[in-house]
Design an enzyme around this catalytic site. Structure first.
Site, PDB file in Angstrom:
ATOM      1  CG  ASP A 197      -2.088   0.918   1.114  1.00  0.00           C
ATOM      2  OD1 ASP A 197      -2.340   1.424  -0.003  1.00  0.00           O
ATOM      3  OD2 ASP A 197      -2.762   1.159   2.128  1.00  0.00           O
ATOM      4  CG  HIS A 206       0.562   2.322  -9.484  1.00  0.00           C
ATOM      5  ND1 HIS A 206       0.188   1.875  -8.233  1.00  0.00           N
ATOM      6  CD2 HIS A 206      -0.455   3.120  -9.922  1.00  0.00           C
ATOM      7  CE1 HIS A 206      -1.007   2.373  -7.928  1.00  0.00           C
ATOM      8  NE2 HIS A 206      -1.405   3.139  -8.929  1.00  0.00           N
ATOM      9  CG  LEU A 208      10.014 -16.842  -3.438  1.00  0.00           C
ATOM     10  CD1 LEU A 208       9.788 -16.911  -1.924  1.00  0.00           C
ATOM     11  CD2 LEU A 208      10.499 -15.449  -3.833  1.00  0.00           C
TER      12      LEU A 208
END
Length: 250
Positions: free
Chosen positions: A19, A36, A130
């Site tokens: 956020d 962004h 991962l």
């Protein structure tokens, strides 16, 4: 991973609500799209650092089902950014043993983005170092409703429901969340991994996501590892208490 099988050496499932991108840009007099783009750089940093930090599964909240309410121009820009990220990072993810999965709905996404998702998921399917899960057009409540619809009147327990939730959000099975981080100053889950985070430790920071880096990740993990995770049980007796009960001395 069920709480009963957790050990201090188990690979962690870290979930992150990324956020603050738009506010980061606004505070600098930049368009929200710049925030962004900077946020995508933070994703690269954390994905690179995660395996060495003991993280086996990394779930990132990129676009919620409620984010469709944002201006069309911003939504289109986000989808273009997602598509570019998948194309640009594919080879690096593959080289680093990262398996990528997109969780959430894909039927409402642009065709070009859906194609990029298929290519990236297939291209990284062999990754074992991962498991990177990126939530796009995601709603945990919708996943729960979808799982309920899959039950079809048959008996269900927690483990089966967890599998059905994975089917409903196309994410498959994943360990329960150990630590959930939210950047940007807000302190809520915002419909992210509600079932999977039942016993997650929560860590909030005012830092905007584009500014979040390896040092911040290390600080969150250090605090997490200092917490006493009891999963509803009582604390383990200290060594001194155990010795007293046995009639010994320390």
């Amino acid at each position: 991973m069920p709480p009963s099988t957790f050990t201090s050496h188990s690979p962690l499932h870290l979930a992150v609500i990324m956020d603050g991108n738009g506010r980061w840009a606004t505070e600098r007099g930049l368009p929200r799209s710049a925030g962004h783009t900077a946020g995508a750089e933070a994703v690269r940093r954390i994905v690179t650092a995660a395996p060495g930090a003991g993280i086996g599964t990394l779930s990132l909240y990129a676009f919620s089902a409620d984010n469709w309410r944002r201006p069309e121009q911003e939504v289109d820009g986000l989808f273009t950014l997602f598509q570019s990220y998948l194309a640009d990072e594919l080879e690096l993810l593959r080289q680093n043993g990262v398996r990528l999965t997109i969780i959430g709905r894909t039927d409402r996404l642009p065709l070009a983005l859906r194609s990029a998702i298929r290519i990236a998921e297939r291209g990284t399917a062999a990754g074992r170092r991962l498991h990177l899960r990126i939530a796009i057009d995601y709603s945990s409540r919708d996943a729960l409703v979808g799982a309920a619809n899959l039950v079809r009147g048959r008996p269900v327990d927690r483990h089966r429901l967890a599998r059905l939730i994975g089917e409903a959000d196309r994410g498959g099975t994943a360990p329960e969340v150990d630590l959930l981080i939210r950047t940007g100053g807000e302190r809520r889950l915002s419909d992210f991994l509600l079932w999977e985070s039942a016993y997650a430790e929560l860590w909030f920071t005012d830092k905007r996501w584009p500014d979040f880096g390896e040092t911040d990740l290390a600080a969150a993990l250090a605090e997490f590892r200092g917490r006493d995770r009891r999963f509803g049980a009582l604390p383990e007796p200290s060594n001194a208490t155990q010795l007293r009960r046995a009639g010994g001395t320390r």
